[in-house]
Design an enzyme around this catalytic site. Sequence first.
Site, PDB file in Angstrom:
ATOM      1  N   GLU A  91      20.483 -46.196 -71.353  1.00 48.15           N
ATOM      2  CA  GLU A  91      19.057 -45.843 -71.321  1.00 48.15           C
ATOM      3  C   GLU A  91      18.761 -44.695 -72.270  1.00 48.15           C
ATOM      4  OE1 GLU A  91      18.015 -46.933 -66.714  1.00 48.15           O
ATOM      5  OE2 GLU A  91      17.578 -44.952 -67.493  1.00 48.15           O
ATOM      6  N   CYS A 335      16.971 -41.116 -64.165  1.00 46.16           N
ATOM      7  CA  CYS A 335      18.205 -41.438 -64.880  1.00 46.16           C
ATOM      8  C   CYS A 335      18.896 -42.672 -64.294  1.00 46.16           C
ATOM      9  CB  CYS A 335      19.088 -40.206 -64.735  1.00 46.16           C
ATOM     10  SG  CYS A 335      20.669 -40.339 -65.487  1.00 46.16           S
TER      11      CYS A 335
HETATM   12  N1  SAH Z   1      25.572 -35.284 -66.691  1.00 49.15           N
HETATM   13  C1  SAH Z   1      24.643 -34.411 -67.317  1.00 49.15           C
HETATM   14  C2  SAH Z   1      23.483 -35.093 -68.022  1.00 49.15           C
HETATM   15  C3  SAH Z   1      22.890 -36.322 -67.427  1.00 49.15           C
HETATM   16  S1  SAH Z   1      21.845 -36.183 -66.000  1.00 49.15           S
HETATM   17  C4  SAH Z   1      24.127 -33.409 -66.319  1.00 49.15           C
HETATM   18  O1  SAH Z   1      24.499 -33.467 -65.153  1.00 49.15           O
HETATM   19  O2  SAH Z   1      23.388 -32.516 -66.709  1.00 49.15           O
HETATM   20  C5  SAH Z   1      20.425 -35.374 -66.603  1.00 49.15           C
HETATM   21  C6  SAH Z   1      19.667 -34.577 -65.556  1.00 49.15           C
HETATM   22  O3  SAH Z   1      18.901 -35.444 -64.685  1.00 49.15           O
HETATM   23  C7  SAH Z   1      20.581 -33.778 -64.656  1.00 49.15           C
HETATM   24  O4  SAH Z   1      20.074 -32.489 -64.463  1.00 49.15           O
HETATM   25  C8  SAH Z   1      20.554 -34.605 -63.391  1.00 49.15           C
HETATM   26  O5  SAH Z   1      20.946 -33.874 -62.297  1.00 49.15           O
HETATM   27  C9  SAH Z   1      19.105 -35.059 -63.360  1.00 49.15           C
HETATM   28  N2  SAH Z   1      18.842 -36.154 -62.432  1.00 49.15           N
HETATM   29  C10 SAH Z   1      19.642 -37.175 -62.066  1.00 49.15           C
HETATM   30  N3  SAH Z   1      19.038 -37.968 -61.161  1.00 49.15           N
HETATM   31  C11 SAH Z   1      17.822 -37.455 -60.942  1.00 49.15           C
HETATM   32  C12 SAH Z   1      16.720 -37.816 -60.112  1.00 49.15           C
HETATM   33  N4  SAH Z   1      16.765 -38.873 -59.298  1.00 49.15           N
HETATM   34  N5  SAH Z   1      15.623 -37.052 -60.149  1.00 49.15           N
HETATM   35  C13 SAH Z   1      15.566 -35.959 -60.962  1.00 49.15           C
HETATM   36  N6  SAH Z   1      16.556 -35.562 -61.756  1.00 49.15           N
HETATM   37  C14 SAH Z   1      17.680 -36.288 -61.754  1.00 49.15           C
END
Ligand code: SAH
Length: 345
Positions: A91, A335
């Site tokens: 994505e 995500c």
């Molecule tokens: N692995 C890396 C980058 C990918 S996730 C990291 O952890 O930073 C990117 C961001 O989206 C992260 O801060 C993650 O915690 C957040 N994220 C994941 N799922 C989410 C959701 N359902 N709602 C809001 N933020 C989310």
Amino acid sequence: MVDYITEHNISDIGNIVVELGQSKFRAKQLIEWILIKGAESYDEMTNLPKAFRETLKSSYPLKQASIIERRISNDGTRKYVIELADGCLVETVGMPSLKGNDHLSVCFSTQVGCAMSCSFCATGKEGLSRNLSSIEMVEQIRIVQDDFGTRVSNVVSMGQGEPFQNYDAVLEALKFLNAKNSFGIGARHITLSTCGIITGINKLSSETEQFTLAVSLHSANQKLRDEIMPRCKSQTLTQLKKALLDYVRKTGRRPSLEYTMISGVNDRQSDLDELIGFTEGLLCHVNLIPLNDIPSSPFKPSSTKTYKHWIASLEKHGVETTVRNSRGSDIDGACGQLKNTLLQA
Ligand code: SAH
């Protein structure tokens, strides 16, 4: 198995060119065709010898990544499911500025899936398939740039995957995006977001480029963080804080702490107090993220009242705090969510 050229890293191209009996300078031409001009076939690469193009066709077929699904949000955000040469899906999100200027931010993936299993994240549910090559990361930026017809001004590794589990390829992609003769995206406009892999934070502090670091904290309580981010257990909050202090000392740059707020889980007064404790003595910026509601998930976003209270309290303690503008939530913006929606359809 087909050995697609795009599955290789930018730095491997020099060896491939030499292995096929060509001078090294051909690597630069090849990379330019693939990543900047977006050539769909070797036939277009008219400044490469014909025989070399034929060898490339049979040894390292070229199949550019392509958009297989695109959704456009009411706010202009475009969310893509991109198919890579080998059929894997990732994505990518393009976010035009809401302020009417010509800024375009791209949120790109660094892995197919993710091994970190964070409980609130849709990508975490699918597990890790493989790392992306640096070429596949840059392809995502080019695809979004072409789709919008606007220069990409900012990039952030907040798509699928944990960038510090694929450190070398990610850094290679970011350095390429930063280079003046390629995309020329300013280093400060390039953000690396990690769940807190300490070795990655340490390595990043030695890089010469001033990339921005964002750490997904989500809880400053060890027990709760272990629960919602189970694969981060080995990277304790004490170690994380030390790594961040070292990072600030070494680089003079201010990292962001990302905090996705989940109602009743990590948004209680005690969570706020612990977050304030974590920020003590640390140059940082807190970015509160509204949870994207995933239908099958028990987690729900926090209330506006809670946000307001958190912002006021953090600012009172001298911590600059922002709430991330939730973009594209009407188009399965979380995500991993759009890709999973497609796969289940
Ligand atoms: N692995 C890396 C980058 C990918 S996730 C990291 O952890 O930073 C990117 C961001 O989206 C992260 O801060 C993650 O915690 C957040 N994220 C994941 N799922 C989410 C959701 N359902 N709602 C809001 N933020 C989310």
